[in-house]
Design a protein around this motif. Structure first.
Motif, PDB file in Angstrom:
ATOM      1  N   GLY A 359      21.981  79.615 -46.103  1.00 55.85           N
ATOM      2  CA  GLY A 359      20.562  79.838 -45.547  1.00 55.85           C
ATOM      3  C   GLY A 359      20.053  79.196 -44.741  1.00 55.85           C
ATOM      4  O   GLY A 359      19.237  78.260 -45.559  1.00 55.85           O
ATOM      5  N   VAL A 360      20.033  79.668 -43.176  1.00 56.12           N
ATOM      6  CA  VAL A 360      19.331  78.737 -42.234  1.00 56.12           C
ATOM      7  C   VAL A 360      19.011  79.260 -41.622  1.00 56.12           C
ATOM      8  O   VAL A 360      18.352  78.482 -40.105  1.00 56.12           O
ATOM      9  CB  VAL A 360      21.046  77.701 -42.257  1.00 56.12           C
ATOM     10  N   VAL A 361      18.281  80.416 -41.691  1.00 59.10           N
ATOM     11  CA  VAL A 361      18.201  81.563 -40.752  1.00 59.10           C
ATOM     12  C   VAL A 361      16.759  80.874 -40.211  1.00 59.10           C
ATOM     13  O   VAL A 361      15.686  80.993 -41.503  1.00 59.10           O
ATOM     14  CB  VAL A 361      17.939  83.343 -41.061  1.00 59.10           C
ATOM     15  N   GLY A 362      16.278  80.978 -39.593  1.00 55.16           N
ATOM     16  CA  GLY A 362      14.906  80.813 -38.950  1.00 55.16           C
ATOM     17  C   GLY A 362      14.973  78.982 -38.931  1.00 55.16           C
ATOM     18  O   GLY A 362      13.548  78.681 -38.713  1.00 55.16           O
ATOM     19  N   LYS A 363      15.601  78.043 -39.539  1.00 56.90           N
ATOM     20  CA  LYS A 363      15.769  76.527 -39.410  1.00 56.90           C
ATOM     21  C   LYS A 363      16.344  75.863 -38.381  1.00 56.90           C
ATOM     22  O   LYS A 363      17.426  76.464 -37.802  1.00 56.90           O
ATOM     23  CB  LYS A 363      16.171  76.299 -41.121  1.00 56.90           C
ATOM     24  N   PHE A 364      15.763  74.368 -38.655  1.00 59.30           N
ATOM     25  CA  PHE A 364      16.476  73.949 -37.457  1.00 59.30           C
ATOM     26  C   PHE A 364      17.950  73.460 -38.336  1.00 59.30           C
ATOM     27  O   PHE A 364      18.007  73.180 -39.798  1.00 59.30           O
ATOM     28  CB  PHE A 364      16.291  72.527 -37.159  1.00 59.30           C
ATOM     29  N   VAL A 365      19.215  72.869 -38.542  1.00 55.60           N
ATOM     30  CA  VAL A 365      20.350  72.033 -38.762  1.00 55.60           C
ATOM     31  C   VAL A 365      20.988  70.730 -38.240  1.00 55.60           C
ATOM     32  O   VAL A 365      20.485  70.742 -36.554  1.00 55.60           O
ATOM     33  CB  VAL A 365      21.492  73.315 -39.265  1.00 55.60           C
ATOM     34  N   GLU A 366      20.546  69.198 -38.885  1.00 51.03           N
ATOM     35  CA  GLU A 366      20.771  67.882 -37.964  1.00 51.03           C
ATOM     36  C   GLU A 366      21.251  67.703 -39.113  1.00 51.03           C
ATOM     37  O   GLU A 366      21.439  67.095 -39.761  1.00 51.03           O
ATOM     38  CB  GLU A 366      19.250  67.626 -37.841  1.00 51.03           C
ATOM     39  N   PHE A 367      22.216  67.317 -38.042  1.00 49.30           N
ATOM     40  CA  PHE A 367      23.697  66.742 -38.599  1.00 49.30           C
ATOM     41  C   PHE A 367      23.262  64.752 -38.485  1.00 49.30           C
ATOM     42  O   PHE A 367      22.628  64.854 -37.322  1.00 49.30           O
ATOM     43  CB  PHE A 367      24.751  67.280 -38.260  1.00 49.30           C
ATOM     44  N   TYR A 368      24.333  64.019 -39.468  1.00 43.71           N
ATOM     45  CA  TYR A 368      23.551  62.997 -39.505  1.00 43.71           C
ATOM     46  C   TYR A 368      24.916  62.521 -40.842  1.00 43.71           C
ATOM     47  O   TYR A 368      25.854  63.131 -41.037  1.00 43.71           O
ATOM     48  CB  TYR A 368      21.756  62.505 -39.731  1.00 43.71           C
ATOM     49  N   GLY A 369      25.212  60.646 -40.610  1.00 47.12           N
ATOM     50  CA  GLY A 369      25.833  60.502 -41.638  1.00 47.12           C
ATOM     51  C   GLY A 369      26.460  59.954 -40.887  1.00 47.12           C
ATOM     52  O   GLY A 369      27.101  59.957 -39.412  1.00 47.12           O
ATOM     53  N   GLU A 370      27.565  58.879 -41.188  1.00 39.38           N
ATOM     54  CA  GLU A 370      28.750  57.775 -40.810  1.00 39.38           C
ATOM     55  C   GLU A 370      29.653  58.683 -40.185  1.00 39.38           C
ATOM     56  O   GLU A 370      30.563  58.111 -39.211  1.00 39.38           O
ATOM     57  CB  GLU A 370      29.614  57.064 -41.977  1.00 39.38           C
ATOM     58  N   GLY A 371      30.374  60.171 -40.876  1.00 46.12           N
ATOM     59  CA  GLY A 371      31.014  61.167 -40.231  1.00 46.12           C
ATOM     60  C   GLY A 371      30.866  61.522 -39.198  1.00 46.12           C
ATOM     61  O   GLY A 371      31.828  61.611 -37.662  1.00 46.12           O
ATOM     62  N   MET A 372      29.730  60.991 -38.734  1.00 39.22           N
ATOM     63  CA  MET A 372      29.132  60.852 -37.079  1.00 39.22           C
ATOM     64  C   MET A 372      29.845  60.431 -36.238  1.00 39.22           C
ATOM     65  O   MET A 372      30.367  60.935 -34.662  1.00 39.22           O
ATOM     66  CB  MET A 372      28.029  61.702 -36.692  1.00 39.22           C
ATOM     67  N   SER A 373      30.462  59.054 -36.284  1.00 42.82           N
ATOM     68  CA  SER A 373      30.907  58.668 -35.670  1.00 42.82           C
ATOM     69  C   SER A 373      31.789  58.947 -35.227  1.00 42.82           C
ATOM     70  O   SER A 373      33.474  58.589 -33.978  1.00 42.82           O
ATOM     71  CB  SER A 373      31.396  56.958 -35.904  1.00 42.82           C
ATOM     72  N   GLU A 374      32.903  59.424 -36.121  1.00 39.80           N
ATOM     73  CA  GLU A 374      34.329  60.419 -35.819  1.00 39.80           C
ATOM     74  C   GLU A 374      34.315  60.994 -35.378  1.00 39.80           C
ATOM     75  O   GLU A 374      35.376  62.458 -35.239  1.00 39.80           O
ATOM     76  CB  GLU A 374      35.256  59.618 -37.078  1.00 39.80           C
ATOM     77  N   LEU A 375      32.941  61.853 -34.743  1.00 45.21           N
ATOM     78  CA  LEU A 375      33.262  63.517 -34.014  1.00 45.21           C
ATOM     79  C   LEU A 375      32.991  63.180 -32.726  1.00 45.21           C
ATOM     80  O   LEU A 375      31.986  62.662 -32.376  1.00 45.21           O
ATOM     81  CB  LEU A 375      31.677  63.880 -35.444  1.00 45.21           C
ATOM     82  N   ASP A 432      20.964  55.187 -34.885  1.00 43.43           N
ATOM     83  CA  ASP A 432      22.056  54.849 -35.334  1.00 43.43           C
ATOM     84  C   ASP A 432      22.154  55.227 -36.769  1.00 43.43           C
ATOM     85  O   ASP A 432      21.487  55.048 -37.881  1.00 43.43           O
ATOM     86  CB  ASP A 432      21.333  53.632 -35.518  1.00 43.43           C
ATOM     87  N   HIS A 433      23.486  55.390 -36.961  1.00 41.26           N
ATOM     88  CA  HIS A 433      23.642  55.974 -38.199  1.00 41.26           C
ATOM     89  C   HIS A 433      23.979  55.056 -39.151  1.00 41.26           C
ATOM     90  O   HIS A 433      24.068  55.882 -40.663  1.00 41.26           O
ATOM     91  CB  HIS A 433      25.502  56.527 -37.948  1.00 41.26           C
ATOM     92  N   SER A 434      23.808  53.794 -38.931  1.00 39.27           N
ATOM     93  CA  SER A 434      23.514  53.158 -40.397  1.00 39.27           C
ATOM     94  C   SER A 434      21.994  53.060 -40.706  1.00 39.27           C
ATOM     95  O   SER A 434      21.593  52.191 -41.950  1.00 39.27           O
ATOM     96  CB  SER A 434      23.808  51.756 -40.130  1.00 39.27           C
ATOM     97  N   GLN A 435      21.101  54.017 -40.030  1.00 41.84           N
ATOM     98  CA  GLN A 435      19.288  53.330 -39.922  1.00 41.84           C
ATOM     99  C   GLN A 435      19.495  53.980 -41.574  1.00 41.84           C
ATOM    100  O   GLN A 435      20.015  55.228 -41.798  1.00 41.84           O
ATOM    101  CB  GLN A 435      19.081  54.840 -38.747  1.00 41.84           C
ATOM    102  N   ALA A 436      18.095  54.521 -41.888  1.00 40.26           N
ATOM    103  CA  ALA A 436      18.106  55.299 -43.606  1.00 40.26           C
ATOM    104  C   ALA A 436      17.304  56.217 -43.232  1.00 40.26           C
ATOM    105  O   ALA A 436      17.398  56.728 -42.213  1.00 40.26           O
ATOM    106  CB  ALA A 436      16.625  54.458 -43.809  1.00 40.26           C
ATOM    107  N   GLU A 437      17.687  57.638 -43.775  1.00 35.51           N
ATOM    108  CA  GLU A 437      17.555  59.136 -43.704  1.00 35.51           C
ATOM    109  C   GLU A 437      16.475  59.365 -43.552  1.00 35.51           C
ATOM    110  O   GLU A 437      15.943  58.797 -44.162  1.00 35.51           O
ATOM    111  CB  GLU A 437      18.492  59.699 -45.255  1.00 35.51           C
ATOM    112  N   ARG A 438      16.467  59.985 -42.768  1.00 31.64           N
ATOM    113  CA  ARG A 438      15.369  60.868 -42.579  1.00 31.64           C
ATOM    114  C   ARG A 438      14.897  61.935 -44.315  1.00 31.64           C
ATOM    115  O   ARG A 438      15.624  62.049 -44.114  1.00 31.64           O
ATOM    116  CB  ARG A 438      15.039  61.322 -41.474  1.00 31.64           C
TER     117      ARG A 438
END
Length: 980
Positions: A359-375, A432-438
């Motif tokens: 359920g994400v209607v009206g929301k932003f989705v923000e992708f993060y994590g170490e898997g980003m480096s492989e994408l 930087d994907h090693s940064q602390a999570e927001r």
């Protein structure tokens, strides 16, 4: 932004000083586009030849207009003037950005200089909103209170607070661009009639318009398909194209990319996206709103962008801040790496299903994590592209080292990339994907290794089906009752085989047979791995002597010329051609219903025998009636899977167990025999996709082609409307308009025009696809001498309100409860009991002076951000829509056209309240705008004594102001005139 409905109008002296400040601070208001989109836009003095594009804000109003303006001010609504500005409240944090080799790139509004620890916790997508608010903070359009709301996002987002947002630019395609330019031209006429300067109607931010939605697959499986389809495209659309060419000259700040250049979103990703602007020495993040819902594709590049209605985009062009409810942000963590044989399309269909369920209607989705480096970035753009399908405002990927690599690959200069990296790092917008999570509003996680091959369908993009379960799922769809996952085919008919003759040869068709296989759509054609993967499948199939049945309409519509270059360099295009996947054109085709006709012999076999035929496409939309009227089952799949299903000839197959075909030596060929490994694909991508391809393709992007260059247009800044035109028609929106806002209109004793269940999409509402020969639109065209062969599509005629209003609710798959189960574009005219077309019934209500409303279920208006899904109902006379819930853009568009959106209370709907649709409805709205508040409850009564409560879905004070003015465009006109 201070609430418009409650704030007092600022004093005349304050206004005068603000306007004087603008005149003294800027040589000109508009910003000239550079030939290099990455260079940004620089303020400059207008030359005498271009002076007509500019409005002198010191030019005095006539006495009559001044009186009208005073009357409007007295209405109690604060004016938000497009160019009013005072000293920025945050000039103290303007900071130079040094170049690595000396000198500076420019100055920027530094978030670290605020020394506020809350900023470090903000999602990157919210930081872009924050920077925009700070940079535009003049205490007039944007205030320090707005900035504080954004900084305090953690606590303010759940409260649904309103903020202003000024995007850096606006993006249009021709289907939505034509009506936008029509409206701008009409607004100029309205300004003239009200005694003001028509040249005030002029974009104040850069506008990019890519003509990409007009090409149709008339010719397929031919070496000459591109040229033949383009010739037909120009024959059908010459008048529209000339109109857009006129607009590119008449309106300043408007860049038009001619037909045959590519799909708007791929061009945006590969060329138009700036990532960081450098305008007049001020650096700031690129952001964009577009009149196509898949504008979100640019979020994969770290550019904040989303789709809006055409009417919202027009206001943004004219300098109006967008009213935005500060969104929640879903953090989506990615880990691991995709397994061998799994594509980006499989990933995006998985993500779409997960997010739709979350359920994400009206929301932003923000992708993060170490898997980003492989994408890879192309995979990110694929996921971002389908934000409308999972319901989010945008799916955002912050800029990282992968983004920078892509910018270099696509031909952006080293200096531009260095500026982008330096700015984003300095302003805490580089990840930087090693940064602390927001901090996020909620969280999801996906291990990429768990993604498996899949498709989606047969009627919705979020109905994912694992490939290994496809045959079983198809069988259940045949069994199930009619619905999103059912066709209600009797058991005894499911194995029916129909004989027909194709080009003189005997042929057969049965339920589930593929008749359209299209590699198309911005979702996938921008992704080299899946495009070259499809070509490798074709190569392996050809080497085994497999063929595609000749009656399957196969096509390849690349999103830009770059795709052709790398397919040719790889040597693989010839294999696609051998299977019938010749290039048919550069633009949106099958995914938007521009699939063209299928052969008459197979069309007759399908329609006369009620065959559930299938289409398989690499698109993002598969709603009923969208791809082709005769393909009731439509599956979204990766380009390699499109080729595989074309070879199999049916969706009724288990690829793990059943052969796709037989090789030249008589052996059975299975799916795994033709499927390339990830390593094979990566190798050909590495050797075939080169930066020079992007540079050479986009170097001449605006130079056009001979057919475009030969179009002759008038030099006038006012458009000469042709009353005989069936493509471009002056709309009636500003007829009898005065400077006094009309205020709230009563909805009294209204009849129900249509009664719907859940998931009515903009494909059901807005005119799209072909014009049926028996429709009211067809009757209108034939009365004006247009032959059936020249009907063209609804999309091509979006500049003619007479055609579009007749095509509203004309979808052949429309399910209207007033018809008691009958499917089609009809309704019951309640007073007479007659069954009529929706248009004819609406006109009878209007001629008798009766208001109408619409009853609906959940997710009303989901789908593309189509302005005509709101304009059409308004012109039909609809005054209110009462639904369980609304899609974000459509709800906003309804308000923008003066239609009241009302939500049933939680747990209630028409069925639970016992509403049949045969009642007459009165909505007890306050009679003055000042008494209406966003989100307030109102009572609705019927003529048979039923009473229930609904919530008024004006979600912001600005939307309420638009409604009070009769819509967003009259609001803008009164604003611009009142500014003097």
């Amino acid at each position: 932004m201070a609430p418009i409905a409650t704030a007092l109008v600022r004093s005349q002296s304050r206004l005068s000083s603000s306007l004087s400040a603008v005149s003294s601070r800027y040589s000109c208001i508009s910003l000239f586009p550079s030939t290099d989109p990455t260079a940004g836009f620089t303020p400059c003095l207008p030359s005498p030849a271009s002076a007509r594009h500019f409005h002198d804000w010191r030019f005095p109003l006539s006495h009559r207009a001044a009186v009208r303006s005073s009357a409007a001010v007295a209405d109690g609504f604060e004016r938000r003037f497009a160019t009013a500005a005072t000293k920025n409240s945050y000039e103290g944090i303007l900071t130079p950005l040094a170049k690595p080799g000396g000198g500076e790139f420019g100055k920027y509004y530094s978030l670290p200089a605020l020394n506020d620890p809350r900023i470090d916790r903000l999602p990157f997508s919210i930081r872009i909103l924050l920077e925009s608010a700070i940079r535009n903070c003049d205490e007039f359009q944007v205030s320090e209170k707005d900035v504080e709301k954004i900084i305090e996002w953690e606590s303010s987002a759940p409260k649904q607070v309103e903020i202003p947002f000024k995007p850096a630019r606006v993006l249009l395609q021709d289907f939505t661009g034509v009506p936008a330019v029509v409206d701008l031209a009409c607004m100029r006429d309205a300004m003239n009639k009200l005694g003001s300067d028509s040249n005030k109607i002029n974009p104040l931010v850069p506008v990019d318009l890519v003509i990409d939605h007009s090409v149709q697959v008339d010719v397929a499986r031919s070496e000459n398909a591109v040229q033949a389809n383009m010739e037909l495209e120009f024959q059908r659309n010459k008048e529209r194209f000339a109109f857009l060419k006129w607009g590119s000259n008449a309106f300043h700040n408007m860049l038009v990319v001619p037909p045959g250049s590519g799909i708007v979103h791929q061009v945006n990703l590969e060329y138009l996206g700036r990532v960081v602007f450098n305008s007049g020495g001020i650096l700031y993040p690129d952001s964009v709103v577009g009149t196509d819902s898949h504008t979100t594709m640019i979020d994969g590049l770290g550019v904040a962008g989303w789709g809006v209605g055409g009417i919202e985009a027009e206001a943004a062009m004219l300098g109006q801040p967008m009213s935005l409810v500060l969104p929640g942000v879903v953090g989506f963590r990615l880990s691991g790496k995709l397994r061998n044989g799994v594509t980006a399309t499989d990933l995006v269909l998985t993500v779409t299903q997960m997010l739709r369920k979350h359920g994400v209607v009206g929301k932003f989705v923000e992708f993060y994590g170490e898997g980003m480096s492989e994408l890879p970035l192309a995979d990110r753009a694929t996921i971002a592209n389908m934000s409308p399908e999972y319901g989010a405002t945008m799916g955002f990927f912050p800029v990282d080292h992968v983004t920078l690599q892509y910018l270099k690959l696509t031909g952006r200069s080293d200096e531009t990339v260095a500026m982008i990296e330096s700015y984003l790092r300095a302003n805490k917008m580089f990840v930087d994907h090693s940064q602390a999570e927001r901090v996020y509003s909620s969280y999801l996680e996906l291990n990429l290794e768990e993604v498996e091959p899949c498709v989606s369908g047969p009627k919705r993009p979020h109905d994912r089906v694992p490939l290994k379960e496809m045959k079983e799922d198809w069988q259940s769809c045949l069994d199930n009752k009619s619905g999103f996952k059912g066709f209600a085919i009797p058991k005894e008919s499911q194995k029916k085989v129909v004989d027909f003759t194709f080009n003189g040869e005997p042929a057969k068709i049965k339920h589930g047979d593929v008749v359209i296989a299209a590699i198309t759509s911005c979702t996938n054609t921008s992704n080299p791995s899946v495009m070259l993967g499809a070509a490798l499948v074709a190569k392996k199939a050809c080497e085994l002597d497999l063929e595609v049945k000749p009656w399957i309409k196969t096509s390849l519509a690349p999103g830009s010329g770059v795709v052709t270059k790398y397919l040719e360099k790889s040597g693989l295009q010839k294999y696609l051609n051998q299977l019938g996947f010749h290039i048919v054109g550069y633009g949106c085709t099958t995914c938007i219903g521009n699939s063209g006709d299928i052969d008459e012999s197979i069309a007759s076999a399908i329609s006369q025998n009620d065959i559930v035929a299938a289409a398989v496409l690499s698109g993002n939309r598969n709603f009923e009636g969208r791809v082709h009227p005769l393909t009731r089952a439509n599956y979204l799949a990766s380009p390699p899977l499109v080729v595989a299903y074309a070879l199999a000839g049916t969706v009724d197959i288990d690829f793990d167990k059943e052969p796709i075909g037989t090789s030249k030596d008589g052996k059975k060929v299975y799916f795994n025999d033709i499927w390339p490994s990830n390593e094979e694909i990566a190798n050909v991508v590495q050797s075939s996709v080169l930066p020079d391809m992007f540079k050479s393709t986009y170097k001449a992007i605006t130079s056009g082609n001979p057919m475009w260059n030969q179009l002759q247009v008038s030099p006038s800044t006012l458009y000469s409307w042709d009353p005989l035109s069936t493509y471009i028609h002056e709309p009636p929106y500003f007829k009898d308009m005065t400077m006094s806002p009309p205020g709230p209109h009563p909805v009294k004793d209204a009849y129900c025009l249509l009664s719907f269940g859940d998931s009515i999409t903009t494909d059901h509402i807005s005119p799209a696809g072909s014009i049926h020969k028996d429709s009211p639109a067809a009757k209108y065209l034939m009365e004006r001498g247009v032959e059936k062969k020249d009907f063209n599509s609804y999309g091509s005629r979006r500049g003619n309100d007479e055609v579009m209003v007749r095509g509203t609710f004309a979808n052949i798959r429309l399910v209207n409860k007033l018809l008691k189960g009958e499917v089609g574009p009809k309704t019951i005219h309640i007073p007479s009991g007659e069954k009529l077309s929706v248009f004819d019934a609406a006109m009878q209500y209007r001629s008798a002076g009766h208001d109408t409303i619409i009853l609906a279920g959940a997710e009303y208006g989901s789908g593309s951000s189509r302005d005509w899904a709101a304009k059409g109902p308004m012109l039909l006379g609809v005054k209110a829509v009462i639904a369980k819930s609304f899609e974000r853009i459509h709800r906003s568009n309804l308000v923008g056209m003066g239609i009241v959106p009302l939500s049933f209370r939680s747990g209630e709907d028409a069925e639970t309240l016992g509403l049949t649709g045969h009642e007459r409805f009165t909505v007890h709205l306050p009679t003055t705008a000042s008494e209406i508040k966003p989100g307030q409850d109102v009572t609705v009564t019927t003529d048979n004594g039923k009473t229930f409560t609904c919530t008024v879905r004006f979600d912001t004070e600005v939307e309420l102001a638009y409604y009070n003015h009769g819509g967003i465009l009259p609001f803008v006109i009164r604003n611009l005139i009142g500014a003097n």
